[in-house]
Design a protein around this motif. Structure first.
Motif, PDB file in Angstrom:
ATOM      1  N   GLY A   8      14.552  12.659   6.971  1.00 33.32           N
ATOM      2  CA  GLY A   8      13.331  12.349   7.684  1.00 33.32           C
ATOM      3  C   GLY A   8      12.494  11.250   7.063  1.00 33.32           C
ATOM      4  O   GLY A   8      11.523  10.810   7.650  1.00 33.32           O
ATOM      5  N   ARG A   9      12.850  10.769   5.909  1.00 30.20           N
ATOM      6  CA  ARG A   9      12.101   9.663   5.330  1.00 30.20           C
ATOM      7  C   ARG A   9      12.558   8.358   5.973  1.00 30.20           C
ATOM      8  O   ARG A   9      13.733   8.203   6.251  1.00 30.20           O
ATOM      9  CB  ARG A   9      12.310   9.588   3.826  1.00 30.20           C
ATOM     10  CG  ARG A   9      11.630  10.701   3.101  1.00 30.20           C
ATOM     11  CD  ARG A   9      11.697  10.431   1.621  1.00 30.20           C
ATOM     12  NE  ARG A   9      11.136  11.548   0.914  1.00 30.20           N
ATOM     13  CZ  ARG A   9      10.119  11.438   0.072  1.00 30.20           C
ATOM     14  NH1 ARG A   9       9.598  10.283  -0.172  1.00 30.20           N
ATOM     15  NH2 ARG A   9       9.654  12.488  -0.532  1.00 30.20           N
ATOM     16  N   PRO A  10      11.654   7.387   6.157  1.00 24.93           N
ATOM     17  CA  PRO A  10      12.049   6.123   6.772  1.00 24.93           C
ATOM     18  C   PRO A  10      13.159   5.448   5.971  1.00 24.93           C
ATOM     19  O   PRO A  10      13.088   5.352   4.755  1.00 24.93           O
ATOM     20  CB  PRO A  10      10.771   5.283   6.716  1.00 24.93           C
ATOM     21  CG  PRO A  10       9.661   6.257   6.524  1.00 24.93           C
ATOM     22  CD  PRO A  10      10.252   7.425   5.795  1.00 24.93           C
ATOM     23  N   GLY A  11      14.180   5.012   6.675  1.00 27.09           N
ATOM     24  CA  GLY A  11      15.252   4.266   6.030  1.00 27.09           C
ATOM     25  C   GLY A  11      16.226   5.109   5.245  1.00 27.09           C
ATOM     26  O   GLY A  11      17.146   4.582   4.646  1.00 27.09           O
ATOM     27  N   MET A  12      16.027   6.421   5.218  1.00 22.02           N
ATOM     28  CA  MET A  12      16.883   7.275   4.413  1.00 22.02           C
ATOM     29  C   MET A  12      17.958   7.887   5.287  1.00 22.02           C
ATOM     30  O   MET A  12      17.696   8.312   6.398  1.00 22.02           O
ATOM     31  CB  MET A  12      16.072   8.392   3.746  1.00 22.02           C
ATOM     32  CG  MET A  12      15.021   7.879   2.790  1.00 22.02           C
ATOM     33  SD  MET A  12      15.662   6.866   1.469  1.00 22.02           S
ATOM     34  CE  MET A  12      16.436   8.120   0.494  1.00 22.02           C
ATOM     35  N   HIS A  13      19.129   7.935   4.758  1.00 20.20           N
ATOM     36  CA  HIS A  13      20.260   8.551   5.442  1.00 20.20           C
ATOM     37  C   HIS A  13      20.194  10.045   5.160  1.00 20.20           C
ATOM     38  O   HIS A  13      19.981  10.450   4.027  1.00 20.20           O
ATOM     39  CB  HIS A  13      21.555   7.964   4.867  1.00 20.20           C
ATOM     40  CG  HIS A  13      22.772   8.300   5.647  1.00 20.20           C
ATOM     41  ND1 HIS A  13      23.329   9.553   5.659  1.00 20.20           N
ATOM     42  CD2 HIS A  13      23.550   7.535   6.456  1.00 20.20           C
ATOM     43  CE1 HIS A  13      24.397   9.542   6.417  1.00 20.20           C
ATOM     44  NE2 HIS A  13      24.553   8.339   6.922  1.00 20.20           N
ATOM     45  N   PRO A  14      20.363  10.882   6.191  1.00 16.71           N
ATOM     46  CA  PRO A  14      20.367  12.322   5.913  1.00 16.71           C
ATOM     47  C   PRO A  14      21.384  12.648   4.833  1.00 16.71           C
ATOM     48  O   PRO A  14      22.504  12.181   4.867  1.00 16.71           O
ATOM     49  CB  PRO A  14      20.768  12.942   7.258  1.00 16.71           C
ATOM     50  CG  PRO A  14      20.333  11.933   8.265  1.00 16.71           C
ATOM     51  CD  PRO A  14      20.546  10.594   7.596  1.00 16.71           C
ATOM     52  N   GLY A  15      20.956  13.411   3.842  1.00 18.13           N
ATOM     53  CA  GLY A  15      21.847  13.783   2.762  1.00 18.13           C
ATOM     54  C   GLY A  15      21.738  12.884   1.545  1.00 18.13           C
ATOM     55  O   GLY A  15      22.400  13.098   0.548  1.00 18.13           O
ATOM     56  N   MET A  16      20.896  11.842   1.588  1.00 16.47           N
ATOM     57  CA  MET A  16      20.776  10.935   0.450  1.00 16.47           C
ATOM     58  C   MET A  16      20.202  11.672  -0.757  1.00 16.47           C
ATOM     59  O   MET A  16      19.307  12.491  -0.618  1.00 16.47           O
ATOM     60  CB  MET A  16      19.882   9.754   0.810  1.00 16.47           C
ATOM     61  CG  MET A  16      19.935   8.654  -0.223  1.00 16.47           C
ATOM     62  SD  MET A  16      19.120   7.183   0.376  1.00 16.47           S
ATOM     63  CE  MET A  16      20.243   6.675   1.641  1.00 16.47           C
ATOM     64  N   GLU A  27      13.110   0.160   3.985  1.00 15.71           N
ATOM     65  CA  GLU A  27      13.942   0.360   5.166  1.00 15.71           C
ATOM     66  C   GLU A  27      15.330  -0.168   4.864  1.00 15.71           C
ATOM     67  O   GLU A  27      15.482  -1.284   4.377  1.00 15.71           O
ATOM     68  CB  GLU A  27      13.354  -0.388   6.370  1.00 15.71           C
ATOM     69  CG  GLU A  27      12.029   0.161   6.847  1.00 15.71           C
ATOM     70  CD  GLU A  27      12.152   1.519   7.491  1.00 15.71           C
ATOM     71  OE1 GLU A  27      13.214   1.826   8.065  1.00 15.71           O
ATOM     72  OE2 GLU A  27      11.181   2.293   7.411  1.00 15.71           O
ATOM     73  N   LEU A  28      16.317   0.645   5.150  1.00 15.63           N
ATOM     74  CA  LEU A  28      17.702   0.235   4.981  1.00 15.63           C
ATOM     75  C   LEU A  28      18.330   0.072   6.352  1.00 15.63           C
ATOM     76  O   LEU A  28      18.048   0.853   7.264  1.00 15.63           O
ATOM     77  CB  LEU A  28      18.486   1.290   4.201  1.00 15.63           C
ATOM     78  CG  LEU A  28      18.023   1.613   2.783  1.00 15.63           C
ATOM     79  CD1 LEU A  28      18.834   2.780   2.222  1.00 15.63           C
ATOM     80  CD2 LEU A  28      18.148   0.402   1.894  1.00 15.63           C
ATOM     81  N   SER A  29      19.188  -0.921   6.475  1.00 16.72           N
ATOM     82  CA  SER A  29      19.944  -1.054   7.716  1.00 16.72           C
ATOM     83  C   SER A  29      20.900   0.123   7.815  1.00 16.72           C
ATOM     84  O   SER A  29      21.168   0.820   6.818  1.00 16.72           O
ATOM     85  CB  SER A  29      20.727  -2.367   7.723  1.00 16.72           C
ATOM     86  OG  SER A  29      21.792  -2.302   6.771  1.00 16.72           O
ATOM     87  N   GLU A  30      21.444   0.344   8.987  1.00 20.52           N
ATOM     88  CA  GLU A  30      22.387   1.450   9.146  1.00 20.52           C
ATOM     89  C   GLU A  30      23.605   1.248   8.255  1.00 20.52           C
ATOM     90  O   GLU A  30      24.085   2.203   7.636  1.00 20.52           O
ATOM     91  CB  GLU A  30      22.819   1.580  10.607  1.00 20.52           C
ATOM     92  CG  GLU A  30      23.633   2.824  10.854  1.00 20.52           C
ATOM     93  CD  GLU A  30      23.886   3.091  12.323  1.00 20.52           C
ATOM     94  OE1 GLU A  30      24.881   3.770  12.623  1.00 20.52           O
ATOM     95  OE2 GLU A  30      23.092   2.627  13.162  1.00 20.52           O
TER      96      GLU A  30
END
Length: 129
Positions: A8-16, A27-30
């Motif tokens: 749920g954090r901006p730019g974060m991939h679930p599970g990071m 912000e990270l790109s996909e």
């Protein structure tokens, strides 16, 4: 490690994983998210194994300290095993951090570096175009 903390954090991939706090505010790109996730999860089995070794050595050292007969040679062996496992874990994490930073754009690294210089390692979330 608690991957759900990062969801749920901006730019974060679930599970990071949380041991790279500098990623929390950029912000990270996909594609970057996917690569970071791959790098972070690749070392999890080895990190877990090192953490278990360190924990076992510490537990055994505590037991030795509470035993009727203290063995200083064994205590040094256990302390060395704990220290080596922790050192290995720290090196693995530093290597992962270096690999993740290499994925970032110059602007992303600049924002992180500026936030770290300002203390606290936090920067305002970037605006998506």
């Amino acid at each position: 490690m608690y991957p759900h903390h990062e969801m749920g954090r901006p730019g974060m991939h679930p599970g990071m994983m949380p041991h790279l706090p500098f990623l929390h505010r950029i912000e990270l790109s996909e594609a970057q998210q996917d690569k970071v996730f791959e790098l972070m999860t690749a070392n999890l089995p080895a990190e877990r194994a090192k953490a278990k070794l360190a924990r076992k050595a510490m537990d055994d050292l505590r037991k030795l300290g509470a035993a009727d007969a203290f063995d200083p040679v064994k205590a040094r062996e256990l302390a060395a095993a704990h220290s080596q496992a922790m050192a290995d874990l720290l090196v693995m994490r530093a290597e992962t951090e270096a690999k993740v930073r290499a994925l970032l754009t110059t602007e992303q690294r600049s924002r992180i570096d500026a936030a770290e210089r300002d203390g606290g390692g936090r920067c305002a979330p970037s605006k998506r175009s």
